[in-house]
Design a protein around this motif. Sequence first.
Motif, PDB file in Angstrom:
ATOM      1  N   ALA A 139      -6.872  -5.079  -7.586  1.00 43.17           N
ATOM      2  CA  ALA A 139      -7.491  -3.779  -7.354  1.00 43.17           C
ATOM      3  C   ALA A 139      -7.132  -3.231  -5.977  1.00 43.17           C
ATOM      4  CB  ALA A 139      -9.011  -3.903  -7.489  1.00 43.17           C
ATOM      5  N   TRP A 140      -7.130  -4.087  -4.973  1.00 49.17           N
ATOM      6  CA  TRP A 140      -6.809  -3.627  -3.629  1.00 49.17           C
ATOM      7  C   TRP A 140      -5.334  -3.246  -3.505  1.00 49.17           C
ATOM      8  CZ3 TRP A 140      -9.469  -2.181   0.585  1.00 49.17           C
ATOM      9  CH2 TRP A 140     -10.851  -2.391   0.562  1.00 49.17           C
ATOM     10  N   VAL A 141      -4.460  -3.957  -4.196  1.00 48.57           N
ATOM     11  CA  VAL A 141      -3.047  -3.573  -4.197  1.00 48.57           C
ATOM     12  C   VAL A 141      -2.871  -2.237  -4.907  1.00 48.57           C
ATOM     13  CG1 VAL A 141      -0.776  -4.185  -5.127  1.00 48.57           C
ATOM     14  CG2 VAL A 141      -2.160  -5.906  -3.973  1.00 48.57           C
ATOM     15  N   SER A 142      -3.683  -1.991  -5.924  1.00 46.01           N
ATOM     16  CA  SER A 142      -3.651  -0.695  -6.597  1.00 46.01           C
ATOM     17  C   SER A 142      -4.075   0.423  -5.650  1.00 46.01           C
ATOM     18  CB  SER A 142      -4.570  -0.706  -7.816  1.00 46.01           C
ATOM     19  OG  SER A 142      -4.178  -1.691  -8.751  1.00 46.01           O
ATOM     20  N   ILE A 168      -7.420   1.269 -17.036  1.00 46.29           N
ATOM     21  CA  ILE A 168      -7.687   1.298 -18.482  1.00 46.29           C
ATOM     22  C   ILE A 168      -7.581   2.720 -19.005  1.00 46.29           C
ATOM     23  CG2 ILE A 168      -9.519   1.033 -20.208  1.00 46.29           C
ATOM     24  CD1 ILE A 168     -10.390  -1.481 -18.775  1.00 46.29           C
ATOM     25  N   VAL A 169      -8.152   3.665 -18.278  1.00 47.22           N
ATOM     26  CA  VAL A 169      -8.076   5.074 -18.679  1.00 47.22           C
ATOM     27  C   VAL A 169      -6.626   5.553 -18.656  1.00 47.22           C
ATOM     28  CG1 VAL A 169      -8.740   7.422 -18.041  1.00 47.22           C
ATOM     29  CG2 VAL A 169     -10.432   5.587 -17.939  1.00 47.22           C
ATOM     30  N   ALA A 170      -5.892   5.137 -17.623  1.00 49.20           N
ATOM     31  CA  ALA A 170      -4.489   5.564 -17.520  1.00 49.20           C
ATOM     32  C   ALA A 170      -3.644   5.000 -18.649  1.00 49.20           C
ATOM     33  CB  ALA A 170      -3.920   5.117 -16.166  1.00 49.20           C
ATOM     34  N   GLY A 171      -3.991   3.801 -19.100  1.00 46.98           N
ATOM     35  CA  GLY A 171      -3.213   3.179 -20.169  1.00 46.98           C
ATOM     36  C   GLY A 171      -3.529   3.709 -21.550  1.00 46.98           C
ATOM     37  N   GLY A 172      -4.676   4.365 -21.699  1.00 40.93           N
ATOM     38  CA  GLY A 172      -5.056   4.905 -23.000  1.00 40.93           C
ATOM     39  C   GLY A 172      -5.461   3.825 -23.989  1.00 40.93           C
ATOM     40  N   THR A 173      -5.570   4.200 -25.233  1.00 48.65           N
ATOM     41  CA  THR A 173      -6.023   3.261 -26.270  1.00 48.65           C
ATOM     42  C   THR A 173      -4.989   2.174 -26.561  1.00 48.65           C
ATOM     43  OG1 THR A 173      -5.152   4.756 -27.985  1.00 48.65           O
ATOM     44  CG2 THR A 173      -7.468   5.023 -27.352  1.00 48.65           C
ATOM     45  N   GLY A 174      -3.744   2.404 -26.159  1.00 45.13           N
ATOM     46  CA  GLY A 174      -2.699   1.422 -26.452  1.00 45.13           C
ATOM     47  C   GLY A 174      -2.910   0.081 -25.773  1.00 45.13           C
ATOM     48  N   VAL A 175      -3.641   0.061 -24.639  1.00 46.98           N
ATOM     49  CA  VAL A 175      -3.849  -1.203 -23.930  1.00 46.98           C
ATOM     50  C   VAL A 175      -4.844  -2.095 -24.655  1.00 46.98           C
ATOM     51  CG1 VAL A 175      -3.291  -0.169 -21.706  1.00 46.98           C
ATOM     52  CG2 VAL A 175      -5.673  -0.233 -22.463  1.00 46.98           C
ATOM     53  N   TYR A 211       0.134  -2.762 -14.601  1.00 47.03           N
ATOM     54  CA  TYR A 211      -1.258  -2.783 -14.196  1.00 47.03           C
ATOM     55  C   TYR A 211      -2.181  -2.236 -15.281  1.00 47.03           C
ATOM     56  CZ  TYR A 211      -0.021  -4.105  -9.419  1.00 47.03           C
ATOM     57  OH  TYR A 211       0.424  -4.785  -8.317  1.00 47.03           O
ATOM     58  N   SER A 212      -1.708  -1.280 -16.055  1.00 46.62           N
ATOM     59  CA  SER A 212      -2.528  -0.764 -17.160  1.00 46.62           C
ATOM     60  C   SER A 212      -2.717  -1.833 -18.229  1.00 46.62           C
ATOM     61  CB  SER A 212      -1.873   0.480 -17.771  1.00 46.62           C
ATOM     62  OG  SER A 212      -1.873   1.555 -16.854  1.00 46.62           O
ATOM     63  N   GLY A 213      -1.659  -2.573 -18.523  1.00 45.87           N
ATOM     64  CA  GLY A 213      -1.763  -3.635 -19.513  1.00 45.87           C
ATOM     65  C   GLY A 213      -2.639  -4.778 -19.057  1.00 45.87           C
ATOM     66  N   ALA A 214      -2.702  -5.006 -17.735  1.00 46.70           N
ATOM     67  CA  ALA A 214      -3.515  -6.105 -17.205  1.00 46.70           C
ATOM     68  C   ALA A 214      -4.992  -5.755 -17.135  1.00 46.70           C
ATOM     69  CB  ALA A 214      -3.013  -6.498 -15.815  1.00 46.70           C
ATOM     70  N   PHE A 261      -3.575 -11.755 -17.914  1.00 50.13           N
ATOM     71  CA  PHE A 261      -3.720 -10.828 -16.793  1.00 50.13           C
ATOM     72  C   PHE A 261      -2.633 -11.091 -15.758  1.00 50.13           C
ATOM     73  CE2 PHE A 261      -5.084 -10.350 -12.411  1.00 50.13           C
ATOM     74  CZ  PHE A 261      -5.397  -8.998 -12.348  1.00 50.13           C
ATOM     75  N   TRP A 262      -2.410 -12.372 -15.444  1.00 46.34           N
ATOM     76  CA  TRP A 262      -1.420 -12.706 -14.430  1.00 46.34           C
ATOM     77  C   TRP A 262      -0.015 -12.339 -14.891  1.00 46.34           C
ATOM     78  CZ3 TRP A 262      -1.324 -13.188  -9.565  1.00 46.34           C
ATOM     79  CH2 TRP A 262      -0.238 -13.782  -8.933  1.00 46.34           C
TER      80      TRP A 262
END
Length: 530
Positions: free
Chosen positions: A129-132, A313-320, A499-502, A490-491
């Motif tokens: 999160a901090w790297v984001s 999660i929002v940026a990745g949409g339902t596909g994640v 990051y969206s997939g994680a 996640f890793w």
Amino acid sequence: MTTDLSAPPTRGSTTTAGRGNSPRPPFGVSVVSVLAVLIALFSLIPLGYVVYMTAATGWDTAVELIFRPRVGELLLNTVLLILFTVPLCLILGVGGAWLVERTTLRAHRIWAVLLAAPLAIPAFVNSYAWVSAVPSLEGLGSGVLIATLSYFPLVYIPAAATLSRLDPAIEQSASALGLGAWRVFFRVVLPQLRLAITGGALLVALHLLAEYGAFAMIRFDTFTTAIMVQFQSTFNGTAGNMLASVLVFFCLILLLLEARGRGSARYARVGSGAQAKALRLPLHAYQVPAQLFLLTLTALAFGLPLFFVLRWIVAGGTGVWAADEFLPALLQTLGYGLAGALVTTAVAFPMAYLAVRHPSWFSKSLELSNYITSSLPGIVVGLAFVTVSIRLVPGVYQTAGVLVAAYVLLFLPRALVNLRAGLAQAPKELDEAAQSLGKPPLLSFIRVTLRLSAPAAAGGAALVFLAITNELTATLLLSPNGTRTLATEFWSKSSEIDYSGAAPYALLMILLSAPMTYLLFQQSKKVAGQ
């Protein structure tokens, strides 16, 4: 009327266990002792691995690999990380506990829970999160920031639990003798927190030595990240083994320092009586600064990670949320967590039973072996099982059984401490009474002791489950091919900058960890009152 206690029982009389004697265990003391010894020997596998590999390397080679510039660099990074992070965690943890438990802080019950909440977020998720938020984060300063925000609850929880149960009469007596509020805190309250402070500092330091994902993500080299790089490049090469030996030595030094810092003073009240009601120190003009301080701390430690997880999660949409990806990881995490929790709790029973019902130097020595092993980083335990399984029983290498066995060694004390407390609250006189009425030891154990200690066993199992859910390094080293846990998935995705997939895996880990963290917070307060 007197009774000759030395006379043998007459025919037809019933002999019961005398007061102060322990009831017979379900399988006999010898069987329980043998089981406890086998468990202790099993728990020493990682330490034996380090000693053996160091000896097998040879003195000249070991000296050459240990006393080289790279090890000096890693040692400096590790020492500086501990020297900066541990004091900051102590200040935030003890300060937060004091505000919540000893001042007129508004909404103190809400803050009590919020200050423990960051423990529900794994450190590597916090780093993600901090790297984001700040992609340029790297190095020692970033490591101290992320580690402090991740681990200060390890000090706050025991400090708050101790303060909530501390008899305020000693503070009132000091105030009556003319000591001001600050002098009372430093001269009376702070010494009573000695066990919480030394224990919390040890936990923080050991987590710093064991952490891999959080520091790898910000490119900050520690012994653990270097060992993982060595393993991935040379598959458990000699250089990696020597780094592991230095890391283990570091852990043992920390254990000795904690034992010395803990001292032998007693911190319990003697005698019964009603505990005085705590008088909270008025904050007056400091109410707003205190609220802002706690708001900033919880926002950085809990709010920011949760915000960026949800944002990705929002940026990745339902596909994640593709079920064929995250559902197997969730199910395997639950499976390993439940299996590891059940096996660990069952393995802890013989040792806890001996410690409570038959305390001696023997039972304490067996307990100590488990605490030493659990203090070792997951990467050392993982390397030990990799080496032992390949060389001695290659058929079990990368099987689920080996991974669960590693979980048992890593998290056995979490179950052991809870079981010991639960067995201590199950009066042995009830077990004695059941056996005197003709119940076999096994039946009386199941109906009385096991039943009364079940809540404590469940609490210990829950804490083991929480630890397994967020475990990364040992899982990466030992998991069978095709294994997909929330932590490893996640890793994998965050390492690929997906990051969206994680994000869904991070959110699921937080949701699984949150209730267990609350249980740990509540349980710590109960233990402090015993």
